[in-house]
Write a protein that holds these residues in place. Sequence first.
Motif, short mmCIF file in Angstrom:
data_model
loop_
_atom_site.label_atom_id
_atom_site.label_comp_id
_atom_site.label_asym_id
_atom_site.label_seq_id
_atom_site.Cartn_x
_atom_site.Cartn_y
_atom_site.Cartn_z
N LEU A 269 1.72 -1.11 2.63
CA LEU A 269 1.15 0.07 1.96
C LEU A 269 2.25 0.98 1.42
N VAL A 270 3.30 1.17 2.23
CA VAL A 270 4.42 2.03 1.80
C VAL A 270 5.08 1.43 0.56
N SER A 271 5.35 0.09 0.59
CA SER A 271 6.03 -0.52 -0.56
C SER A 271 5.12 -0.50 -1.79
N LEU A 272 3.82 -0.62 -1.55
CA LEU A 272 2.86 -0.59 -2.66
C LEU A 272 2.91 0.77 -3.37
N VAL A 273 2.91 1.83 -2.56
CA VAL A 273 2.95 3.19 -3.13
C VAL A 273 4.26 3.39 -3.90
N SER B 124 13.82 -11.93 7.06
CA SER B 124 12.90 -12.98 6.68
C SER B 124 12.30 -13.65 7.93
N LEU B 125 13.19 -13.93 8.89
CA LEU B 125 12.77 -14.59 10.13
C LEU B 125 11.85 -13.68 10.95
N LEU B 126 12.21 -12.39 10.98
CA LEU B 126 11.42 -11.42 11.74
C LEU B 126 10.01 -11.28 11.15
N VAL B 127 9.92 -11.21 9.82
CA VAL B 127 8.61 -11.11 9.17
C VAL B 127 7.80 -12.38 9.45
N LEU C 23 1.29 -1.49 7.41
CA LEU C 23 1.85 -0.18 7.04
C LEU C 23 3.00 -0.33 6.06
N GLY C 24 3.86 -1.32 6.34
CA GLY C 24 5.01 -1.59 5.47
C GLY C 24 4.55 -1.94 4.06
N LEU D 194 -4.15 -8.48 0.60
CA LEU D 194 -3.96 -7.11 1.10
C LEU D 194 -5.22 -6.62 1.82
N TRP D 195 -6.37 -6.88 1.20
CA TRP D 195 -7.64 -6.49 1.83
C TRP D 195 -7.86 -7.30 3.10
N SER D 196 -7.53 -8.61 3.01
CA SER D 196 -7.67 -9.46 4.20
C SER D 196 -6.82 -8.95 5.34
N PHE D 197 -5.58 -8.52 5.04
CA PHE D 197 -4.70 -8.00 6.08
C PHE D 197 -5.28 -6.74 6.72
N GLY D 198 -5.88 -5.89 5.87
CA GLY D 198 -6.48 -4.66 6.39
C GLY D 198 -7.55 -4.95 7.43
N VAL D 199 -8.47 -5.86 7.09
CA VAL D 199 -9.56 -6.18 8.02
C VAL D 199 -9.02 -7.00 9.20
#
Length: 210
Positions: free
Chosen positions: A156-160, A98-101, A153-154, A174-179
């Motif tokens: 996207l993996v969890s989403l899949v 949690s702290l790392l994220v 990336l994390g 999610l879109w905001s993070f991408g851009v």
Amino acid sequence: MVDRPAQLIACHDCDLLQRDIPLNPGCTASCRRCGAVLYRNATDSVDRTLAYTLAAGMLFLGANLFPVFSIQVQGDRSAITLFGAVLSLWEQGMKSISLLVFITAIFVPALELLSLTYLLLPIRLGLVPPGYSRFMRTLQFIEPWGMVEVLMLGMLVSLVKLTNNFKVIPGMALWSFGVLTLLLAAAAASFSARDVWERLDPRSRGETKP
Ligand SMILES: [Zn+2]
């Protein structure tokens, strides 16, 4: 530009001392022994970095205020924001994760964007931000700790993985993070610490008497 005696610059790869000469816009100075790039004369480095930083700041707000994704289970929909995920990890006992994220995806990018704006906006307006050297050192120190692209990336993996069991609806964040990932990379690529020091250092602005 003010005339000043040529300074010496050490190559960060092989330590060879060389004269620091003015470059034409867009040109690069390389080490004469090992060929490493010593410095660049990036055209409009301050303007471009500031533009990327301000755009990234707006997306950063969007990435934190809106849900990353929503999950639909038996008609019930629950949405989660990034900070919500950090809190949920903490409550489930995964305090170190949690702290790392929180540090790598929220705190460091926020500090980076605020420091860049604090430095570059006054420079753009022809002013000198007070305590600029502290902010420059902060930027240098936190640079390796911003990992929005790893988080992306994390996510996207969890989403899949989640789509196997649930109906997942990607959220605005999610879109905001991408851009945001692209804009942060663009800001980092166009930022020139050397250019900022040159504009802020009184010696290079010809304000001190010899
Ligand atoms: Zn070298």
